[in-house]
Design a protein around this motif. Structure first.
Motif, mmCIF file in Angstrom:
data_model
loop_
_atom_site.group_PDB
_atom_site.id
_atom_site.type_symbol
_atom_site.label_atom_id
_atom_site.label_comp_id
_atom_site.label_asym_id
_atom_site.label_seq_id
_atom_site.Cartn_x
_atom_site.Cartn_y
_atom_site.Cartn_z
ATOM 1 N N ALA A 1 0.838 -1.202 0.000
ATOM 2 C CA ALA A 1 0.000 0.000 0.000
ATOM 3 C C ALA A 1 0.873 1.252 0.000
ATOM 4 N N ILE A 2 1.963 1.210 0.755
ATOM 5 C CA ILE A 2 2.893 2.338 0.763
ATOM 6 C C ILE A 2 3.537 2.498 -0.609
ATOM 7 N N CYS A 3 3.933 1.380 -1.221
ATOM 8 C CA CYS A 3 4.502 1.437 -2.572
ATOM 9 C C CYS A 3 3.526 2.101 -3.543
ATOM 10 N N LYS A 4 2.266 1.720 -3.474
ATOM 11 C CA LYS A 4 1.244 2.283 -4.360
ATOM 12 C C LYS A 4 1.161 3.799 -4.196
ATOM 13 N N GLU A 5 1.115 4.260 -2.940
ATOM 14 C CA GLU A 5 0.986 5.687 -2.684
ATOM 15 C C GLU A 5 2.236 6.444 -3.129
ATOM 16 N N LEU A 6 3.406 5.862 -2.874
ATOM 17 C CA LEU A 6 4.648 6.535 -3.265
ATOM 18 C C LEU A 6 4.780 6.614 -4.782
ATOM 19 N N VAL A 7 4.407 5.535 -5.479
ATOM 20 C CA VAL A 7 4.458 5.554 -6.942
ATOM 21 C C VAL A 7 3.530 6.639 -7.486
ATOM 22 N N CYS A 8 2.341 6.756 -6.912
ATOM 23 C CA CYS A 8 1.407 7.801 -7.363
ATOM 24 C C CYS A 8 1.986 9.187 -7.128
ATOM 25 N N LYS A 9 2.663 9.390 -6.008
ATOM 26 C CA LYS A 9 3.282 10.684 -5.735
ATOM 27 C C LYS A 9 4.401 10.987 -6.726
ATOM 28 N N LEU A 10 5.026 9.932 -7.260
ATOM 29 C CA LEU A 10 6.071 10.114 -8.267
ATOM 30 C C LEU A 10 5.479 10.141 -9.678
ATOM 31 N N GLU A 11 4.151 10.383 -9.752
ATOM 32 C CA GLU A 11 3.420 10.537 -11.015
ATOM 33 C C GLU A 11 3.451 9.257 -11.842
ATOM 34 N N GLY A 12 3.237 8.133 -11.193
ATOM 35 C CA GLY A 12 3.217 6.867 -11.909
ATOM 36 C C GLY A 12 2.090 5.975 -11.438
ATOM 37 N N ASP A 13 2.198 4.707 -11.768
ATOM 38 C CA ASP A 13 1.190 3.724 -11.378
ATOM 39 C C ASP A 13 1.885 2.377 -11.235
ATOM 40 N N ILE A 14 1.276 1.470 -10.482
ATOM 41 C CA ILE A 14 1.859 0.160 -10.216
ATOM 42 C C ILE A 14 0.813 -0.915 -10.478
ATOM 43 N N SER A 15 1.257 -2.067 -10.960
ATOM 44 C CA SER A 15 0.350 -3.181 -11.248
ATOM 45 C C SER A 15 1.050 -4.484 -10.888
#
Length: 711
Positions: A352-366
């Protein structure tokens, strides 16, 4: 279903009550349920028995008026919209009741008019808005209380963790405890696991409160990935796994991102891959791709303006996950049940932290996965503007195999390790510590220059500096030039993950004595240390003759290294004169020689937890410092009033002082001493700068942490 609105009518005239009741009964939608009270006391009793949506209040009630009734309602904590009814229009009365908190003001003659119904509707809408505001306020207050609780919890847990981890490290380092190494390692490992869970919890709390800020900077991508590889390949090797870093495309030399958060994402994903893989390999793939591939992501609005994105993919050959488990895997506190939870634990926050951090870095995770075949986590980030960047093949240094035996280099001297990543400083320090050299640390070029100059002032210069090239504040090349401008010609070795053609020659021309690549090969490092550090078994006059006669000299094993220089311990003039002097003169000469040696640093530890204070004292004593302890702020002020200190370590939470206020007073008394915060709370950087606080360490603190700030 027809809406039912419950109204409390406070009216002392029976005719007016029947008039109002009759009109409300004739309304089809909404339906009204009317309760009648004749004065404030009966109204309070009705409110105790039931809840109401609206109050219709006559302005004159015998001995009372509407203002008196409103005051009583407020005094009894009843908060409902009140519409004032009166027999005649009066602008003064209108202004008074509205100022008192009434929702509206109506004449009784308007009860059967459309305005009456509109007034009720508006009052109810305002009630809903006010209720929503109050609910938001309650939620905000709860969130503030939760954040305050988590911050307090973090401090309270970090303080005992400091003692648990610190004392365990001391026991592990003591050779007398070798029979208990396995048990001590288990304690230390579980303590670190508890610390990681605490960090995850606090990170998620900051993310949910939208208080997590990014620190964007330009980083060398090859050096960054080499550091990740160095850190994580040991974890993989412990389970018999291989960790591979594979570039699929040419990559930019530099990207702009938050390196701390990007490292956190990658380390979390690779750690998970190692955790859930028992055999096979973990592969980190990196590639540049057009931003159009992100058009289906939640963050397309932000990413579509980018020319390209940087994608990372972590593949493993582990146990995998069932398809129906993948939808919620990035939600907080979610874990895969059964075997995952039973065997591996965790708080369910990492992804969940990875997801939020990726979004803050203007990206997405799958994620994609198959049971029994492995999992693949893929994310992209915004790499910043790449218009001026050169793209090249990624080349990582080969990681040397980790051998179980130590090098046992019999070398002394002083070594300064300079790197902006604490973990890399520790890894390098661990390798150097296999000699008998004294190790100091610096986190950037400015700190390195200060350490070199200070060591010379104390007549205890460094024998060698291992200098990382890519660092914030001042990079390695700039630091080297600054050191040379000050007339210091000590050996400085460049440490770099870059491997482009001609780099070594270029760095040598800049003034470095040698170059070593990342990840650092321990045998290559041993060879360099042997060249630049003095041997621990100095050759005396008696064994010079032995060497001349052809008997071998003991040397540490280091394959393919240059022949080390033989350093003779030629007696100093003082020593040669001692053989001729009377005993009293010898002692005086020894005392004079001792006086020329640099004095130990005096350190004040301000910590209200006695166990934590004792541990800091042990660490600092091992580092050669003279330590004074204070368990409260007033004792600390007495200490700085009576003695001078080189460094002060202080907690932020003390029984009698706010840490920042105490720091201000200490700085007024001893302006030249260095001040470091050691706390379970994150220190506020702006406050630190305004006071003049030099450093901040987050508990738990290790001996290496202390050594890095004492240079």
């Amino acid at each position: 279903m027809t809406e039912v609105i419950k109204i409390l009518l406070i009216e002392d005239d029976e005719d007016d009550y029947f008039l109002t009741s009759d009109y409300l009964e004739r309304c089809d939608s909404p339906k009204f349920l009317l309760t009648w009270a004749t004065d404030s006391d009966s109204a309070i009793e009705a409110l105790k028995q039931d809840t109401f949506d609206l109050c219709l209040l006559d302005f004159l009630l015998g001995a009372e008026n509407a203002l008196d009734v409103i005051d009583k309602l407020k005094a009894n904590q009843y908060n409902l919209p009140v519409v004032i009814l009166t027999g005649q229009s009066d602008s003064t009365v209108d202004e008074m009741v509205m100022r008192a908190g009434a929702a509206d003001y109506l004449q009784k003659s308007e009860i059967e008019s459309p305005r009456f119904m509109r007034t009720i509707r508006y009052a109810l809408v305002r009630r809903d808005i006010e209720n929503e505001r109050m609910e938001r306020n309650k939620v905000e207050q709860k969130n503030k209380a939760k954040d305050k609780f988590l911050a307090h919890l973090g401090h309270e847990l970090r303080t005992p963790l400091t003692s648990i981890l610190g004392y365990t490290e001391l026991l592990i380092d003591d050779a007398r405890n070798s029979p208990f190494q396995q048990e001590l390692s288990i304690i230390h490992s579980n303590g670190k696991h508890l610390l990681s869970l605490l960090n995850d919890l606090l990170d998620m709390s900051r993310i949910m409160a939208d208080k997590l800020e990014l620190n964007m900077k330009e980083i060398n991508l090859a050096a960054f990935l080499t550091d990740i590889h160095s850190l994580m390949q040991l974890n993989a090797k412990d389970k018999g796994l291989s960790l591979n870093v594979v570039p699929k495309t040419k990559l930019p030399e530099f990207i702009r991102t938050d390196p701390t958060r990007l490292r956190q994402i990658l380390i979390n994903l690779i750690t998970n891959a190692v955790k859930f893989t028992d055999k096979g390999s973990i592969t980190l793939t990196i590639e540049m791709e057009p931003s159009k591939v992100s058009q289906q992501s939640e963050n397309y609005a932000e990413s579509k303006a980018l020319e390209s994105v940087l994608r990372f993919t972590v593949d493993d050959t582990g146990i995998g996950m069932a398809p129906d488990k993948l939808d919620n895997i990035f939600h907080p506190f979610e874990q895969i049940e059964d075997v995952m939870r039973a065997n591996h634990g965790g708080a369910g926050l990492g992804l969940a932290i990875c997801k939020e951090l990726v979004c803050k870095l203007e990206g997405d995770i799958s994620v994609s996965s198959k049971m029994g075949e492995g999992s693949s986590f893929s994310f992209f980030i915004n790499p910043g503007s790449l218009s001026d960047q050169t793209f090249d093949e990624l080349s990582l240094g080969q990681v040397a195999p980790v051998e179980p035996s130590n090098l046992n280099m019999q070398l002394t001297g002083k070594v300064l390790i300079v790197d902006d990543l604490r973990e890399i400083r520790r890894l390098t320090g661990h390798l150097v510590s296999q000699s008998k050299a004294d190790i100091s640390y610096a986190e950037n070029g400015v700190k390195a220059l200060e350490a070199v100059l200070q060591a010379d002032e104390q007549n205890a210069p460094f024998n060698l500096v291992l200098m990382d090239i890519h660092m914030p504040v001042m990079n390695g090349i700039e630091a080297l030039h600054a050191i040379r401008r000050h007339g210091k010609d000590l050996p400085v070795i460049a440490v770099t993950a870059a491997s482009r053609k001609g780099l070594k020659e270029s760095l040598i021309r800049e003034g470095f004595n040698d170059v070593i690549g990342k990840p650092i090969d321990r045998f290559a490092l041993a060879s360099l240390l042997t060249l630049y550090l003095p041997e621990d078994n100095p050759v005396t006059f008696s064994n010079v003759e032995t060497q001349v006669s052809g008997m071998p000299i003991n040397k540490p094993f280091a394959p393919e290294r240059p022949e080390p220089r033989v350093k003779l311990d030629v007696p100093s003039p003082l020593k040669s004169q001692q053989e001729k002097l009377p005993t009293s003169k010898v002692k005086r000469a020894e005392h004079e020689e001792k006086q020329t040696q640099p004095s130990a640093k005096r350190v004040l530890v301000v910590e209200d937890d006695e166990d934590a204070a004792e541990l800091l004292q042990l660490f600092l004593t091992h580092l050669g410092c003279e330590v004074v302890k204070s368990l409260c702020g007033s004792d600390a002020l007495d200490a700085v009033d009576e003695q001078s200190f080189d460094h002060i370590l202080m907690d932020l939470t003390l029984p009698d002082y706010d840490g920042y206020e105490l720091a201000k007073k200490i700085k007024l008394q001893q302006t030249s001493c260095k001040l470091t915060i050691v706390s379970g709370h994150q220190a506020d950087e702006s406050t630190m700068r305004s006071i003049g606080i030099d450093n901040a360490l987050l508990k738990p603190v290790t001996k290496n942490d202390l050594e890095s700030i004492l240079v």
